[in-house]
Design an enzyme around this catalytic site. Structure first.
Site, PDB file in Angstrom:
ATOM      1  N   TRP A  41     -45.206  28.930 -12.844  1.00  0.00           N
ATOM      2  CA  TRP A  41     -44.509  29.914 -13.682  1.00  0.00           C
ATOM      3  C   TRP A  41     -44.808  31.329 -13.194  1.00  0.00           C
ATOM      4  CZ3 TRP A  41     -45.600  34.076 -16.779  1.00  0.00           C
ATOM      5  CH2 TRP A  41     -44.569  34.500 -17.636  1.00  0.00           C
TER       6      TRP A  41
ATOM      7  N   THR B 176     -39.829  23.652 -15.384  1.00  0.00           N
ATOM      8  CA  THR B 176     -40.527  24.669 -14.583  1.00  0.00           C
ATOM      9  C   THR B 176     -41.383  24.004 -13.514  1.00  0.00           C
ATOM     10  OG1 THR B 176     -40.564  26.163 -16.480  1.00  0.00           O
ATOM     11  CG2 THR B 176     -42.136  26.615 -14.714  1.00  0.00           C
TER      12      THR B 176
ATOM     13  N   LYS C 279     -41.818  21.220 -18.299  1.00  0.00           N
ATOM     14  CA  LYS C 279     -41.456  20.116 -17.396  1.00  0.00           C
ATOM     15  C   LYS C 279     -40.471  20.558 -16.304  1.00  0.00           C
ATOM     16  CE  LYS C 279     -39.089  16.574 -19.179  1.00  0.00           C
ATOM     17  NZ  LYS C 279     -38.855  17.461 -20.230  1.00  0.00           N
TER      18      LYS C 279
ATOM     19  N   ALA D 265     -32.508  13.098 -24.190  1.00  0.00           N
ATOM     20  CA  ALA D 265     -33.395  11.938 -24.120  1.00  0.00           C
ATOM     21  C   ALA D 265     -33.791  11.426 -25.493  1.00  0.00           C
ATOM     22  CB  ALA D 265     -34.652  12.278 -23.327  1.00  0.00           C
TER      23      ALA D 265
END
Length: 556
Positions: free
Chosen positions: A409, A73, A71, A273
């Site tokens: 990536w 990245t 996420k 979270a």
């Protein structure tokens, strides 16, 4: 293959003053922390408030798996891609916690050629924000125990102290402790607890406060204990607010760093979270919206946690209206949800993909409930096959979602151009009709039930007897109109981490409920989720080192 830290350390960073220039920020508007980090001054933030807001893009994900999703990245690579397309973009992220850095998950600077730098600084002490939060939290704890020791004018019931100490480390033995042992001068003996710093209410307050005035008002409301009559005792009554605010003065200012491609990134605040509200600071997000045409932000873990809290807590409180959502998945993670062992994820398996894609399906449905257009992106792996990618693409398009492959990536911003173009297309063609999931005038139980049933897919919600009493008391005390912050395992849509995919016919169990009155929400603990994580048998700390030249290795 190079590691993330090797890639980061080989990057030639621009002085942060040069990065700031791209946004029209002068050196006098920065408070420098060396050459590559800076805080943005309060004066500058005040000076740009009349500017129009840019577009707000949330990046979220399916439920995390050992296969990895990417996420952060994706968030970083998307920001870099906007830059390559000539768009003025800023990334707004959370700061990493030391707990996962030395635990299992690792840091939170992105990965490969889509990272924010300086990577080591960000993942370790950074600009000291977490230390300031830890200090403010523990100052309040010290003042509370000292008040009891010095005569207890507020008649605090030592059996009803709810404020916990904190530290930014995974340390399971501190979850439940006894303090005050020794002589009479060493304080009153009582049970106490530690949470990890990112679960502290001070962290949530810092991330939701708009300015110093708001910060102090929120700090004053913190409920630290109850007196012998059962009435709440606050940090304001303990005269703790001024000193805590002094410790948090600099931490309140957003931090500016850069990506590997020198895209500006505001990295500020870091509540988890799964046990907190999972978003970077309101101040950083709102400042970014004034500085750029496009702001890419993220919310922690899967969309059932981070995105729900971003919408129902952060956006509601801050008046934010997101324009689009990017939902990140991987072929490997979807096959893992379909029952494939981690060791076999590199092999094509369309049957497992069809079973596991129901996790993605549920997250798409959930996000669409909030009225925000969704773009699904696959974080690409070399083992992905054309058939697998095409199956997911068709699946998403059938559900009214744009789809793009992300190769950030491996390729940085260049690998995110397809995704950036799909996001831009979505922003142009689809209007956001954002609204929260629930109205705050519902009862606490109704709000909990709505999230459990509509977002998680549960049948019923069960309450431990103590949790039911806590709920009743909070509503009697006037906290019933607050939003709820659900603390739940990140690994499943349910409260059982072993239930992968899209679980059905399950119940959610609420074991504890308490108010974070300063933050402005009620925390609901479900299942076995912990507010102080522990270390694994082989924690990441074993692999971290520094050589005789001061070069750090082993962070990821």
């Amino acid at each position: 293959m190079k590691t993330d830290i090797q890639i980061a350390q080989e990057t030639v960073m621009e002085p942060i003053t040069k990065v700031a220039e791209k946004l029209g920020i002068k050196e006098d508007d920065l408070e420098l922390y060396g050459k590559y980090k800076a805080k943005i001054s309060d004066e500058y933030i005040s000076s740009i408030q009349d500017r129009p807001d840019g577009k707000l893009i949330l990046v979220t994900a399916i439920n995390p798996t050992p296969a990895g999703e990417g996420k952060t990245t994706t968030s970083v690579g998307l920001g870099e891609a906007f830059g390559r397309l000539g768009k003025k973009a800023v990334i707004a992220l959370r700061e990493p916690s030391l707990g996962p850095c030395f635990g299992i998950k690792g840091g939170a600077a992105g990965g490969g050629y889509a990272q924010v730098v300086p990577m080591e600084d960000l993942n370790l002490h950074f600009t000291g924000d977490f230390h300031a939060i830890t200090s403010a939290n523990n100052l309040l704890a010290a003042l509370l125990d000292n008040h009891i020791q010095q005569g207890n004018e507020l008649e605090i019931d030592p059996r009803q102290v709810v404020w916990k100490r904190c530290m930014d480390m995974n340390d399971r033995v501190l979850r439940n402790i006894v303090v005050g042992l020794g002589s009479k001068m060493d304080g009153m003996v009582r049970e106490d607890h530690f949470v990890i710093t990112v679960a502290s209410e001070i962290m949530a307050i810092l991330c939701l406060a708009t300015d110093m005035k708001d910060l102090k008002e929120r700090l004053a409301k913190i409920v630290v204990a109850y007196n012998f009559k059962g009435e709440p005792v606050t940090a304001g009554q303990l005269k703790a607010v001024g000193a805590m605010a002094a410790l948090l003065k600099d931490a309140l200012k957003p931090n500016l760093i850069q990506t590997l491609e020198h895209t500006p990134a505001l990295v500020h605040g870091g509540p988890f979270a799964n046990i907190a509200h999972g978003c970077n600071s309101v101040r950083a997000t709102k400042t970014a919206l004034k500085m750029a045409d496009y702001v890419i932000t993220e919310a922690g873990f899967g969309a059932d946690l981070g995105a729900e809290k971003f919408f129902d807590i952060k956006c509601r409180m801050a008046g934010l209206k997101p324009d689009a959502v990017v939902l990140v998945a991987t072929v490997r993670a979807l096959k893992y949800n379909g029952g494939v062992p981690k060791t076999e994820l590199s092999e094509e398996n369309l049957d497992a993909l069809k079973k596991g894609i129901v996790n993605l399906e549920k997250h798409i449905e959930n996000l669409q409930k909030f009225g925000v257009p969704v773009v699904v992106t696959l974080n690409s792996f070399v083992t992905d096959t054309e058939a697998e990618v095409e199956f997911i693409k068709s699946f998403c398009e059938e559900r009214n979602c744009e789809f793009a492959l992300s190769e950030v990536w491996a390729k940085g911003g260049e690998g995110g151009i397809a995704l950036a173009e799909k996001v831009l297309k979505t922003l142009e063609e689809k209007e956001s009709h954002f609204s929260p999931l629930y109205e705050t005038d519902l009862s606490l139980k109704d709000k909990i039930q709505k999230i459990a049933q509509e977002i998680y897919g549960a049948d019923k919600v069960h309450y431990a007897s103590s949790a039911a009493k806590q709920l009743k008391k909070l509503e009697e005390l006037g906290f019933g109109n607050l939003p709820v912050c659900m603390a739940k395992t990140q690994y499943s849509l349910s409260d059982d981490p072993a239930l992968l995919g899209r679980p059905e016919h399950f119940d959610i169990t609420v074991r504890e409920v308490y108010v974070s009155a300063g933050a402005g929400f009620v925390v609901v603990l479900t299942g076995a989720v912990m507010t102080m994580p522990g270390l694994s048998k082989n924690p990441a700390a074993y692999g971290v080192d520094v050589d005789e030249n001061g070069k750090i290795t082993g962070l990821f």
